[in-house]
Design a protein around this motif. Structure first.
Motif, PDB file in Angstrom:
ATOM      1  N   ASP A   1      -2.105  -0.615   7.983  1.00 23.83           N
ATOM      2  CA  ASP A   1      -0.751  -0.066   8.028  1.00 23.83           C
ATOM      3  C   ASP A   1      -0.231   0.097   6.603  1.00 23.83           C
ATOM      4  O   ASP A   1       0.138  -0.890   5.962  1.00 23.83           O
ATOM      5  CB  ASP A   1       0.161  -0.984   8.834  1.00 23.83           C
ATOM      6  N   GLU A   2      -0.221   1.327   6.094  1.00 22.20           N
ATOM      7  CA  GLU A   2       0.264   1.611   4.733  1.00 22.20           C
ATOM      8  C   GLU A   2      -0.336   0.625   3.718  1.00 22.20           C
ATOM      9  O   GLU A   2       0.393  -0.072   3.004  1.00 22.20           O
ATOM     10  CB  GLU A   2       1.799   1.540   4.688  1.00 22.20           C
ATOM     11  N   PRO A   3      -1.663   0.556   3.600  1.00 26.24           N
ATOM     12  CA  PRO A   3      -2.283  -0.506   2.800  1.00 26.24           C
ATOM     13  C   PRO A   3      -2.018  -0.411   1.301  1.00 26.24           C
ATOM     14  O   PRO A   3      -2.224  -1.388   0.586  1.00 26.24           O
ATOM     15  CB  PRO A   3      -3.779  -0.331   3.095  1.00 26.24           C
ATOM     16  N   LEU A   4      -1.560   0.753   0.815  1.00 34.33           N
ATOM     17  CA  LEU A   4      -1.331   0.908  -0.620  1.00 34.33           C
ATOM     18  C   LEU A   4       0.148   1.068  -0.965  1.00 34.33           C
ATOM     19  O   LEU A   4       0.493   1.237  -2.137  1.00 34.33           O
ATOM     20  CB  LEU A   4      -2.109   2.122  -1.150  1.00 34.33           C
ATOM     21  N   ALA A   5       1.021   0.998   0.026  1.00 35.79           N
ATOM     22  CA  ALA A   5       2.437   1.316  -0.194  1.00 35.79           C
ATOM     23  C   ALA A   5       3.119   0.346  -1.148  1.00 35.79           C
ATOM     24  O   ALA A   5       4.068   0.722  -1.844  1.00 35.79           O
ATOM     25  CB  ALA A   5       3.183   1.351   1.146  1.00 35.79           C
ATOM     26  N   ALA A   6       2.670  -0.912  -1.177  1.00 36.64           N
ATOM     27  CA  ALA A   6       3.354  -1.919  -1.994  1.00 36.64           C
ATOM     28  C   ALA A   6       2.899  -1.914  -3.453  1.00 36.64           C
ATOM     29  O   ALA A   6       3.379  -2.718  -4.248  1.00 36.64           O
ATOM     30  CB  ALA A   6       3.128  -3.308  -1.391  1.00 36.64           C
ATOM     31  N   LEU A   7       1.985  -1.024  -3.816  1.00 37.30           N
ATOM     32  CA  LEU A   7       1.416  -1.014  -5.168  1.00 37.30           C
ATOM     33  C   LEU A   7       2.131  -0.023  -6.063  1.00 37.30           C
ATOM     34  O   LEU A   7       2.600   1.024  -5.611  1.00 37.30           O
ATOM     35  CB  LEU A   7      -0.073  -0.663  -5.103  1.00 37.30           C
ATOM     36  N   ASP A   8       2.170  -0.324  -7.365  1.00 41.34           N
ATOM     37  CA  ASP A   8       2.710   0.649  -8.314  1.00 41.34           C
ATOM     38  C   ASP A   8       1.698   1.773  -8.512  1.00 41.34           C
ATOM     39  O   ASP A   8       0.536   1.671  -8.097  1.00 41.34           O
ATOM     40  CB  ASP A   8       3.040  -0.010  -9.659  1.00 41.34           C
ATOM     41  N   ALA A   9       2.144   2.863  -9.142  1.00 38.28           N
ATOM     42  CA  ALA A   9       1.334   4.082  -9.220  1.00 38.28           C
ATOM     43  C   ALA A   9      -0.009   3.834  -9.898  1.00 38.28           C
ATOM     44  O   ALA A   9      -1.056   4.334  -9.450  1.00 38.28           O
ATOM     45  CB  ALA A   9       2.113   5.173  -9.949  1.00 38.28           C
ATOM     46  N   HIS A  10      -0.015   3.078 -11.009  1.00 37.10           N
ATOM     47  CA  HIS A  10      -1.258   2.857 -11.749  1.00 37.10           C
ATOM     48  C   HIS A  10      -2.243   2.028 -10.930  1.00 37.10           C
ATOM     49  O   HIS A  10      -3.427   2.366 -10.814  1.00 37.10           O
ATOM     50  CB  HIS A  10      -0.960   2.153 -13.077  1.00 37.10           C
TER      51      HIS A  10
END
Length: 343
Positions: free
Chosen positions: A154-163
């Motif tokens: 479920d949205e596995p990358l949503a909590a990460l910053d762009a870099h």
């Protein structure tokens, strides 16, 4: 197919009706606007949301009759939900321990998974000491530790910053490529879906509106939502050969078709002029400028009039044309950049 499902979930003002098939080793991404039913579908597969009808089979065996904790699935939540009081190693070992595996064996398996995701040196770290990217990899390892046949993300990358997102996205694609079960991924980010998934399923208002490989969906969007997602202007029209009537406008296209069609072109293909342009065959119309905003390295101009459209032009062009909201301009798109396909 590893996974075959018909998911029916009804609640006041909303109904999800989704048929889903995922092959062994395949990654399917569910895309759609907020409230479309993506997370509801994922939670129904996990047994966390009760279905009002339908069925779920995994490797030919019924799964919808099982309680959530008895389903052979691994789940990666948007906020990872790691146990704060456990180390990275013990977070991963938790699932196998719940399945009756001995402590020593569970810790050995967890250590192997930590090494696989590149975090062998962080076994003793508590979640609060991990970066966002490290926590995401621990969450993935924890989901894989129970040897699932279905992996839900479920949205596995949503909590990460762009870099960090850029780095973890490529690593996640590699890890998913090594997983021989079915993977269902929910995301709002079209780039995540295009990079991670083998197939996209687009949901709007609880039903499937488009399905295909990332390339197929990107080339031939079928709804306004998908068109915005992949960055195209999209219209419905009636084709007669190389011409398509869209409202009161007549478009020349690259294709020769008959009957109902979609017409699409990218915002970068739209040129703007202060007076009507001449020259090679073009699709030309007069439009008002509704808004102007920065869009990456370019400027996106929102056009209103007989067609609502986006035009991407350079900052220099905005200055040369002296564009401001409320002005009227001429817009044009070459026929060679205007594509039609059956509706």
């Amino acid at each position: 197919m590893t996974l075959r499902a018909r998911l029916l979930v009804t609640r006041p003002g909303f109904e999800l009706d989704l048929t889903l098939e995922v092959a062994p080793g395949e990654v399917v991404a569910l895309l759609g606007p907020n409230g479309a039913g993506k997370t509801t579908a994922l939670r129904a597969l996990a047994g966390l949301t009760a279905m009002t009808g339908g069925q779920i089979t995994l490797d030919g065996l019924p799964m919808h009759t099982l309680a959530a904790e008895r389903r052979p699935i691994g789940m990666v939540f948007q906020d990872y939900l790691l146990f704060p009081h456990l180390s990275a190693l013990d977070n991963i070992a938790f699932g196998p321990r719940c399945q009756g595996v001995s402590k020593a064996e569970a810790r050995r398996a967890a250590a192997a998974l930590l090494e696989r995701v590149g975090l062998a040196g962080h076994a003793a770290a508590k979640p609060r000491r991990l970066s966002g990217g490290q926590a995401q990899r621990v969450a993935l390892a924890r989901a894989l530790a129970v040897r699932p046949r279905l992996l839900l993300m479920d949205e596995p990358l949503a909590a990460l910053d762009a870099h960090t997102r850029l780095e973890i996205r490529s690593q996640l694609r590699r890890h998913l490529g090594d997983f021989d079960g079915a993977t269902v991924l929910v995301t709002h980010d079209p780039l995540d879906a295009m990079v991670l998934a083998d197939r996209l399923i687009v949901i709007e208002n609880g039903t499937v509106v488009q399905e295909g490989t990332p390339g197929e969906v990107a080339r031939r969007p079928r709804t306004d939502y998908v068109a915005r997602l992949v960055g195209l202007n999209l219209y419905r029209g009636q084709a007669d050969g190389a011409q398509v009537k869209v409202g009161k406008l007549l478009f020349n296209t690259s294709e020769h078709l008959t009957g109902p069609v979609f017409v699409a072109f990218p915002p970068a293909a739209v040129a703007l002029y202060r007076s009507r342009p001449d020259g090679s065959p073009r699709n030309v119309w007069q439009a008002g400028i509704e808004g102007i905003e920065r869009h990456g390295d370019n400027v996106r101009v929102h056009l209103d009039g007989p067609l609502t459209a986006f035009a991407d032009i350079t900052p220099a062009a905005v200055a040369d044309l002296d564009l401001t909201p409320g002005q009227h301009v001429w817009a044009s798109v070459k026929a060679t950049e205007t594509h039609a396909y059956p509706a």
